[in-house]
Design a protein around this motif. Structure first.
Motif, short mmCIF file in Angstrom:
data_model
loop_
_atom_site.label_atom_id
_atom_site.label_comp_id
_atom_site.label_asym_id
_atom_site.label_seq_id
_atom_site.Cartn_x
_atom_site.Cartn_y
_atom_site.Cartn_z
N VAL A 177 0.82 -1.22 0.00
CA VAL A 177 0.00 0.00 0.00
C VAL A 177 0.85 1.26 0.00
N ASP A 178 2.17 1.10 0.21
CA ASP A 178 3.11 2.22 0.16
C ASP A 178 2.68 3.33 1.12
N ASP A 179 2.32 2.93 2.34
CA ASP A 179 1.83 3.91 3.31
C ASP A 179 2.29 3.50 4.71
N ILE A 180 3.35 4.13 5.19
CA ILE A 180 3.90 3.77 6.50
C ILE A 180 2.95 4.14 7.63
N THR A 181 1.98 5.02 7.38
CA THR A 181 1.08 5.44 8.46
C THR A 181 0.13 4.33 8.89
N VAL A 182 0.01 3.25 8.08
CA VAL A 182 -0.85 2.15 8.51
C VAL A 182 -0.13 1.22 9.49
N LEU A 183 1.19 1.35 9.61
CA LEU A 183 1.95 0.39 10.40
C LEU A 183 1.54 0.33 11.87
N PRO A 184 1.35 1.49 12.57
CA PRO A 184 0.93 1.37 13.98
C PRO A 184 -0.37 0.59 14.15
N MET A 185 -1.31 0.78 13.22
CA MET A 185 -2.57 0.05 13.31
C MET A 185 -2.35 -1.44 13.06
N LEU A 186 -1.52 -1.75 12.06
CA LEU A 186 -1.28 -3.16 11.73
C LEU A 186 -0.59 -3.90 12.87
N CYS A 187 0.28 -3.20 13.61
CA CYS A 187 0.98 -3.85 14.71
C CYS A 187 0.03 -4.29 15.82
N ILE A 188 -1.13 -3.66 15.90
CA ILE A 188 -2.16 -4.09 16.86
C ILE A 188 -3.10 -5.09 16.21
N ILE A 189 -3.50 -4.82 14.97
CA ILE A 189 -4.45 -5.70 14.29
C ILE A 189 -3.87 -7.09 14.06
N VAL A 190 -2.53 -7.19 13.94
CA VAL A 190 -1.91 -8.49 13.71
C VAL A 190 -2.13 -9.44 14.90
N LEU A 191 -2.38 -8.89 16.08
CA LEU A 191 -2.47 -9.74 17.28
C LEU A 191 -3.68 -10.66 17.25
N PRO A 192 -4.91 -10.17 17.06
CA PRO A 192 -6.03 -11.12 16.98
C PRO A 192 -5.93 -12.04 15.77
N ALA A 193 -5.38 -11.53 14.64
CA ALA A 193 -5.23 -12.40 13.48
C ALA A 193 -4.25 -13.54 13.78
N TRP A 194 -3.20 -13.23 14.55
CA TRP A 194 -2.24 -14.27 14.90
C TRP A 194 -2.89 -15.35 15.77
N LEU A 195 -3.78 -14.97 16.65
CA LEU A 195 -4.46 -15.96 17.50
C LEU A 195 -5.27 -16.94 16.66
N ILE A 196 -5.76 -16.49 15.52
CA ILE A 196 -6.53 -17.38 14.65
C ILE A 196 -5.64 -18.41 13.97
N VAL A 197 -4.42 -18.02 13.59
CA VAL A 197 -3.58 -18.91 12.78
C VAL A 197 -2.54 -19.68 13.58
N THR A 198 -2.24 -19.25 14.80
CA THR A 198 -1.05 -19.78 15.47
C THR A 198 -1.09 -21.28 15.75
N ARG A 199 -2.27 -21.83 16.01
CA ARG A 199 -2.36 -23.27 16.29
C ARG A 199 -2.93 -24.05 15.12
N ALA A 200 -3.15 -23.38 14.00
CA ALA A 200 -3.67 -24.07 12.82
C ALA A 200 -2.52 -24.76 12.08
N ARG A 201 -2.84 -25.69 11.21
CA ARG A 201 -1.80 -26.36 10.43
C ARG A 201 -1.23 -25.36 9.43
N GLU A 202 -0.01 -25.60 8.98
CA GLU A 202 0.64 -24.75 8.00
C GLU A 202 0.36 -25.26 6.59
N MET A 203 0.58 -24.40 5.60
CA MET A 203 0.38 -24.81 4.21
C MET A 203 1.63 -25.55 3.76
N LEU A 204 1.75 -26.76 4.26
CA LEU A 204 2.93 -27.59 4.03
C LEU A 204 2.53 -29.05 4.15
#
Length: 447
Positions: free
Chosen positions: A396-423
């Motif tokens: 997106v070429d927009d560094i101003t979204v980074l602070p928001m993404l650093c918080i939004i990544v947390l609930p998204a990580w909880l969804i994937v962390t115990r799931a199987r990998e694409m492997l």
């Protein structure tokens, strides 16, 4: 002898050779060489694929009086690509290396005899419109070349370090910046059996990645920013909720493909012969391409730019079709014996998911919506938060979204962390192939 006191400090660094300033300077020379060679091999592979792409999708249909975006032409090219890849996997020495479904970005050296076949099938896949990127195969090629070349020049550089430098260099070349390699290697350098601080251990991978990215830039290639969005600006609390909804939804969508992956892989490989299952895979990809159109073909980077050039051209219903077709194409391509990586198609899926989320939640600025879509899908498929954050901001070429993404990544990580990998794991392969292995099933180390 009594053990150490509980009050004794733990060792500051693991045992191993210390990375002194002199050693870092000396090892920078092979790191730079590896970076340049890795970028050149990636560029050469892409150039050959681009020439073949022009023949298949421009010159040949023009000479035959056929529209290159005709559903029948798409089906024919992808079927031909499946046949050609199947023939190489079946007949060429080394069988084009290990099945990419079983490999991650980190690669071990292959036998040199494997590389020609692997390079050919990657070129065929990139040019033929297969929904895979070059990352896994080109990393394997560059690791093998680097270990072979440096071993002939000097025995002082450990092969494990050479491989790590080749991986870092290739990541730097793929993304056009050493930042991506630094983020990937931050989680890996703890395994390096060398003393020193984190930045001591990152120094040489960054040298290799820097050399690779600069070489890529000088050659005129780049990962590049794709989106002409207005800057997001200051964070808004409600945007956290809406962004998390898009990121978590995109991650969950990615997991659907991941859980279908071993089932589809098992179905294709039950046919046992690579010419059969890869040809069938090409036919299925041709049908999917005919349904979704040209935008659902190839690795997805140029197609991401096409989506972002004018998002208003793609209504929610069309974006939904694009998402479903591209996810199916990624799963089929990764399952049916083609060689390639899954990160670049994941980026495209994330862009489409973000645009769909932005259309359904218009209160959220589009730059943040797209970044959250990329974050969610890449997080699920690559299973690396640093890479997901980097790619989302870069696209997106927009560094101003980074602070928001650093918080939004947390609930998204909880969804994937115990799931199987694409492997596809050894356990998956054991369930697929309980009998004797065929030659193209053997690990690369014994080819």
């Amino acid at each position: 002898m009594p053990g150490p006191s509980a009050a004794s400090p733990a060792p500051a660094t693991p045992p191993g050779p210390q990375l002194t300033v002199r050693r870092l300077i000396l090892l920078s020379i092979p790191a730079i060489i590896i970076g340049v060679v890795s970028a050149l091999s990636l560029w050469l592979l892409n150039q050959i694929a681009a020439r073949l792409d022009g023949v298949l999708w421009t010159d040949l249909p023009k000479s035959l009086g056929i529209a290159p975006d005709s559903p029948w032409w798409i089906f024919a090219v992808l079927t031909f690509t499946g046949i050609a890849v199947g023939l190489v996997v079946w007949l060429v020495p080394g069988h084009a290396g290990p099945d990419s479904a079983t490999t991650e970005l980190a690669a071990t050296p292959l036998k040199m005899s494997v590389l020609p076949g692997l390079a050919v099938v990657v070129i065929l896949s990139l040019a033929g419109g297969v929904s895979l990127g070059p990352e896994n195969p080109i990393i394997a090629i560059n690791v093998t070349l680097a270990v072979a070349i440096v071993a002939r020049i000097s025995k002082a550089v450990p092969p494990a370090l050479i491989g790590a430098l080749a991986i870092s260099a290739t990541i730097g070349a793929l993304f056009g910046t050493p930042v991506a390699a630094a983020l990937v290697f931050t989680g890996m350098v703890g395994e390096f059996k060398m003393g020193g601080s984190l930045w001591d251990k990152l120094f040489l991978p960054l040298v290799a990645a820097g050399a690779g990215s600069v070489t890529t830039y000088l050659l005129g290639d780049s990962f590049g920013a794709q989106a002409p969005f207005d800057p997001y600006g200051g964070p808004q609390p409600f945007d956290l909720l809406l962004g998390a909804v898009i990121a978590c939804g995109a991650a969950a969508f990615g997991l659907v493909g991941i859980y279908l992956f071993p089932l589809v892989h098992r179905a294709f490989h039950a046919l046992r012969h690579p010419l059969i299952f890869t040809t069938l895979g090409g036919m299925v990809l041709g049908v999917l391409g005919a349904i979704g159109g040209p935008i659902t073909l190839f690795k997805g980077l140029d197609q991401s730019a096409q989506l972002l050039a004018d998002p208003s051209d793609y209504p929610p219903a069309q974006l939904t079709v694009i998402l479903l077709v591209k996810m199916a194409a990624l799963v089929v391509a990764a399952s049916a014996g083609f060689r390639g990586g899954r990160i670049f198609p994941a980026v495209f899926l994330g862009v489409a998911a973000g645009l769909l989320g932005g259309a359904l939640l218009p209160a959220l600025p589009l730059s943040l919506a797209v970044a959250c879509g990329i974050l969610g899908v890449v997080l699920a498929i690559a299973r690396d938060g640093w890479v997901a954050l980097f790619v989302a901001v870069a696209l997106v070429d927009d560094i101003t979204v980074l602070p928001m993404l650093c918080i939004i990544v947390l609930p998204a990580w909880l969804i994937v962390t115990r799931a199987r990998e694409m492997l596809i794991t050894p356990d998956d392969l054991a369930r697929e192939r309980p009998g004797a292995r065929l030659p193209w099933d053997q690990p690369a180390s014994v080819r």
